[in-house]
Design a protein around this motif. Sequence first.
Motif, PDB file in Angstrom:
ATOM      1  N   GLN A   1       0.753  -1.264   0.015  1.00 16.02           N
ATOM      2  CA  GLN A   1       0.020  -0.045  -0.042  1.00 16.02           C
ATOM      3  C   GLN A   1       0.876   1.408  -0.095  1.00 16.02           C
ATOM      4  O   GLN A   1       0.673   2.153  -0.866  1.00 16.02           O
TER       5      GLN A   1
ATOM      6  N   ARG B   1      -4.622  -5.244  -6.332  1.00 17.92           N
ATOM      7  CA  ARG B   1      -6.228  -5.637  -6.058  1.00 17.92           C
ATOM      8  C   ARG B   1      -6.391  -5.639  -4.621  1.00 17.92           C
ATOM      9  O   ARG B   1      -7.153  -4.949  -4.173  1.00 17.92           O
TER      10      ARG B   1
ATOM     11  N   LEU C   1      -5.847  -2.236  -2.872  1.00 24.14           N
ATOM     12  CA  LEU C   1      -7.136  -1.574  -3.070  1.00 24.14           C
ATOM     13  C   LEU C   1      -7.991  -1.776  -1.950  1.00 24.14           C
ATOM     14  O   LEU C   1      -8.516  -0.787  -1.328  1.00 24.14           O
TER      15      LEU C   1
ATOM     16  N   MET D   1      -5.057   6.254  -2.545  1.00 26.19           N
ATOM     17  CA  MET D   1      -6.268   6.419  -3.624  1.00 26.19           C
ATOM     18  C   MET D   1      -5.850   7.297  -4.782  1.00 26.19           C
ATOM     19  O   MET D   1      -6.107   6.899  -5.874  1.00 26.19           O
TER      20      MET D   1
ATOM     21  N   MET E   1      -3.413   5.078  -6.679  1.00 24.43           N
ATOM     22  CA  MET E   1      -3.995   3.885  -7.239  1.00 24.43           C
ATOM     23  C   MET E   1      -5.008   4.066  -8.476  1.00 24.43           C
ATOM     24  O   MET E   1      -4.965   3.538  -9.582  1.00 24.43           O
TER      25      MET E   1
ATOM     26  N   PHE F   1      -7.841  -2.756 -11.095  1.00 22.48           N
ATOM     27  CA  PHE F   1      -8.569  -1.812 -10.712  1.00 22.48           C
ATOM     28  C   PHE F   1     -10.212  -2.347 -10.864  1.00 22.48           C
ATOM     29  O   PHE F   1     -11.052  -2.298  -9.935  1.00 22.48           O
TER      30      PHE F   1
END
Length: 194
Positions: free
Chosen positions: A11, A50, A53, A97, A100, A114
């Motif tokens: 992340q 993924r 996210l 955010m 990504m 995504f």
Amino acid sequence: MSREAVLAAAQKRFAQDGYDRTTLRAIARDAHVDPSMVLYLFGSKEQLFRDSLSQVLDPQVLVAALAGSGDDEPDIGTRMVRAYLGIWEAPESAAAMRAMLASATSNPDALDAFRGFLRTYVLTAVSGVLGGDEQARLRATLAASSLVGTAMLRYLVGVPPLSELPSEDVVRLVAPTVTRYLTADAAELGLPDL
């Protein structure tokens, strides 16, 4: 423990470097694990993206906003938009955010990840609250188009005046459209028979 460490490292790395420049080797180094462990746990960079996210944009936050509770705002669109903007504006998730979504617009593998994340996690969870059928899935997708489009213009591209408005003004402006997509009669929306 290793899985959580790798997700946390991924992340941060995806937020800092974007999808293209992030390597599994760098994530492994940050998580203090062998690179083979990253592949063992996630299988691919795309799957790790993924899963990262889902750490940033927890579908259950949107499901809770959708379901509401006794003391919540009564309007479903207002709850959804406020929760979604809250994720974009929270210090712990804002950079991730942006990175990504930017990665998804510039890299085909990140776009696939995504898209898969939205379809598998977010739209499935949200449409489940709406009844789970194909029309519920279409309603959730229409609402997502407003939310993602708003985020793209407000947070990623920074288009004024949308990027300069106070959050509550954005909630007030976008919520009626989200409410309509989620609750209006199917015939009024012109939803096809699915």
